[in-house]
Design a protein around this motif. Sequence first.
Motif, PDB file in Angstrom:
ATOM      1  N   ALA A  49      63.465  19.367 -13.135  1.00 18.15           N
ATOM      2  CA  ALA A  49      62.454  20.138 -13.844  1.00 18.15           C
ATOM      3  C   ALA A  49      61.989  19.348 -15.059  1.00 18.15           C
ATOM      4  O   ALA A  49      62.730  18.510 -15.578  1.00 18.15           O
ATOM      5  CB  ALA A  49      63.004  21.488 -14.280  1.00 18.15           C
ATOM      6  N   THR A  58      55.072  23.359 -17.111  1.00 21.09           N
ATOM      7  CA  THR A  58      56.401  23.111 -16.545  1.00 21.09           C
ATOM      8  C   THR A  58      56.267  22.662 -15.099  1.00 21.09           C
ATOM      9  O   THR A  58      55.282  22.987 -14.424  1.00 21.09           O
ATOM     10  CB  THR A  58      57.290  24.364 -16.605  1.00 21.09           C
ATOM     11  OG1 THR A  58      56.633  25.445 -15.936  1.00 21.09           O
ATOM     12  CG2 THR A  58      57.580  24.763 -18.046  1.00 21.09           C
ATOM     13  N   TYR A  59      57.257  21.933 -14.631  1.00 22.68           N
ATOM     14  CA  TYR A  59      57.235  21.346 -13.297  1.00 22.68           C
ATOM     15  C   TYR A  59      58.641  21.455 -12.708  1.00 22.68           C
ATOM     16  O   TYR A  59      59.623  21.303 -13.420  1.00 22.68           O
ATOM     17  CB  TYR A  59      56.817  19.876 -13.365  1.00 22.68           C
ATOM     18  CG  TYR A  59      55.551  19.648 -14.153  1.00 22.68           C
ATOM     19  CD1 TYR A  59      55.598  19.474 -15.537  1.00 22.68           C
ATOM     20  CD2 TYR A  59      54.316  19.611 -13.524  1.00 22.68           C
ATOM     21  CE1 TYR A  59      54.447  19.285 -16.269  1.00 22.68           C
ATOM     22  CE2 TYR A  59      53.155  19.418 -14.253  1.00 22.68           C
ATOM     23  CZ  TYR A  59      53.226  19.262 -15.625  1.00 22.68           C
ATOM     24  OH  TYR A  59      52.082  19.074 -16.346  1.00 22.68           O
ATOM     25  N   TYR A  60      58.690  21.716 -11.396  1.00 22.64           N
ATOM     26  CA  TYR A  60      59.978  21.879 -10.740  1.00 22.64           C
ATOM     27  C   TYR A  60      59.967  21.207  -9.377  1.00 22.64           C
ATOM     28  O   TYR A  60      58.950  21.186  -8.687  1.00 22.64           O
ATOM     29  CB  TYR A  60      60.292  23.367 -10.527  1.00 22.64           C
ATOM     30  CG  TYR A  60      60.375  24.166 -11.801  1.00 22.64           C
ATOM     31  CD1 TYR A  60      59.262  24.816 -12.317  1.00 22.64           C
ATOM     32  CD2 TYR A  60      61.577  24.269 -12.485  1.00 22.64           C
ATOM     33  CE1 TYR A  60      59.342  25.535 -13.501  1.00 22.64           C
ATOM     34  CE2 TYR A  60      61.670  24.998 -13.664  1.00 22.64           C
ATOM     35  CZ  TYR A  60      60.542  25.622 -14.158  1.00 22.64           C
ATOM     36  OH  TYR A  60      60.641  26.343 -15.326  1.00 22.64           O
ATOM     37  N   THR A  61      61.126  20.712  -8.990  1.00 21.51           N
ATOM     38  CA  THR A  61      61.260  20.271  -7.610  1.00 21.51           C
ATOM     39  C   THR A  61      61.343  21.516  -6.726  1.00 21.51           C
ATOM     40  O   THR A  61      61.780  22.585  -7.179  1.00 21.51           O
ATOM     41  CB  THR A  61      62.501  19.382  -7.436  1.00 21.51           C
ATOM     42  OG1 THR A  61      62.461  18.745  -6.173  1.00 21.51           O
ATOM     43  CG2 THR A  61      63.792  20.181  -7.576  1.00 21.51           C
ATOM     44  N   ASP A  62      60.919  21.386  -5.493  1.00 19.01           N
ATOM     45  CA  ASP A  62      60.789  22.558  -4.625  1.00 19.01           C
ATOM     46  C   ASP A  62      62.099  23.319  -4.450  1.00 19.01           C
ATOM     47  O   ASP A  62      62.110  24.556  -4.367  1.00 19.01           O
ATOM     48  CB  ASP A  62      60.263  22.129  -3.252  1.00 19.01           C
ATOM     49  CG  ASP A  62      58.795  21.778  -3.277  1.00 19.01           C
ATOM     50  OD1 ASP A  62      58.311  21.170  -2.303  1.00 19.01           O
ATOM     51  OD2 ASP A  62      58.121  22.117  -4.272  1.00 19.01           O
ATOM     52  N   SER A  63      63.202  22.613  -4.397  1.00 19.41           N
ATOM     53  CA  SER A  63      64.482  23.253  -4.081  1.00 19.41           C
ATOM     54  C   SER A  63      64.987  24.182  -5.177  1.00 19.41           C
ATOM     55  O   SER A  63      65.901  24.983  -4.935  1.00 19.41           O
ATOM     56  CB  SER A  63      65.543  22.198  -3.767  1.00 19.41           C
ATOM     57  OG  SER A  63      65.781  21.381  -4.892  1.00 19.41           O
ATOM     58  N   LYS A  65      62.649  25.909  -7.365  1.00 22.32           N
ATOM     59  CA  LYS A  65      61.588  26.843  -7.764  1.00 22.32           C
ATOM     60  C   LYS A  65      62.030  28.276  -7.507  1.00 22.32           C
ATOM     61  O   LYS A  65      62.549  28.606  -6.443  1.00 22.32           O
ATOM     62  CB  LYS A  65      60.303  26.530  -6.997  1.00 22.32           C
ATOM     63  CG  LYS A  65      59.575  25.305  -7.482  1.00 22.32           C
ATOM     64  CD  LYS A  65      58.304  25.042  -6.678  1.00 22.32           C
ATOM     65  CE  LYS A  65      57.601  23.799  -7.178  1.00 22.32           C
ATOM     66  NZ  LYS A  65      56.402  23.477  -6.349  1.00 22.32           N
ATOM     67  N   GLY A  66      61.804  29.121  -8.507  1.00 20.55           N
ATOM     68  CA  GLY A  66      62.201  30.519  -8.399  1.00 20.55           C
ATOM     69  C   GLY A  66      63.645  30.779  -8.802  1.00 20.55           C
ATOM     70  O   GLY A  66      64.049  31.931  -8.963  1.00 20.55           O
ATOM     71  N   ARG A  67      64.424  29.713  -8.962  1.00 21.27           N
ATOM     72  CA  ARG A  67      65.834  29.875  -9.368  1.00 21.27           C
ATOM     73  C   ARG A  67      66.099  29.282 -10.754  1.00 21.27           C
ATOM     74  O   ARG A  67      66.903  29.825 -11.512  1.00 21.27           O
ATOM     75  CB  ARG A  67      66.757  29.189  -8.351  1.00 21.27           C
ATOM     76  CG  ARG A  67      66.656  29.748  -6.946  1.00 21.27           C
ATOM     77  CD  ARG A  67      67.762  29.187  -6.058  1.00 21.27           C
ATOM     78  NE  ARG A  67      67.686  27.736  -5.916  1.00 21.27           N
ATOM     79  CZ  ARG A  67      68.686  26.922  -6.214  1.00 21.27           C
ATOM     80  NH1 ARG A  67      69.833  27.388  -6.667  1.00 21.27           N
ATOM     81  NH2 ARG A  67      68.560  25.605  -6.038  1.00 21.27           N
ATOM     82  N   SER A  69      64.721  27.645 -14.560  1.00 21.55           N
ATOM     83  CA  SER A  69      63.641  27.764 -15.522  1.00 21.55           C
ATOM     84  C   SER A  69      63.911  26.832 -16.701  1.00 21.55           C
ATOM     85  O   SER A  69      64.987  26.890 -17.301  1.00 21.55           O
ATOM     86  CB  SER A  69      63.524  29.205 -16.011  1.00 21.55           C
ATOM     87  OG  SER A  69      62.514  29.307 -16.987  1.00 21.55           O
TER      88      SER A  69
END
Length: 124
Positions: A49, A58-63, A65-67, A69
């Motif tokens: 992230a 903000t940016y997240y790797t797919d695995s 996302k949603g978990r 922050s």
Amino acid sequence: QVQLVESGGGLVQAGGSLRLSCAASGRTFSSYAMAWFRQAPGKEREFVAAISWSGSSTYYTDSVKGRFSISRDNTKNTVYLQMNSLKPEDTAVFYCAAGTVVVGFGIRDRYDYWGQGTQVTVSS
């Protein structure tokens, strides 16, 4: 120069939560983008992230996302990674990084400063 110190790692059961913190030295913290990377045994260090210097992006790797922050408090020179619904595959050493990044937030070489890492272990 920026020095980064991570904390908050530990052992947690699957489905649990942890919050990592990264405290930065120096008065220019607010000018740096901040990121979290992780490295599992036998694997390369991977992006998790990132957050822009202002905190507006903000940016997240797919695995994750949603978990997970990512957030920052520029008054405390600290960046956080809230990790919920942890899975055994999240087990890794988590590293905090800082850099004057404006594009390519997920690219490891864009970051100039790194912490020593904090271990996160998720048991099944």
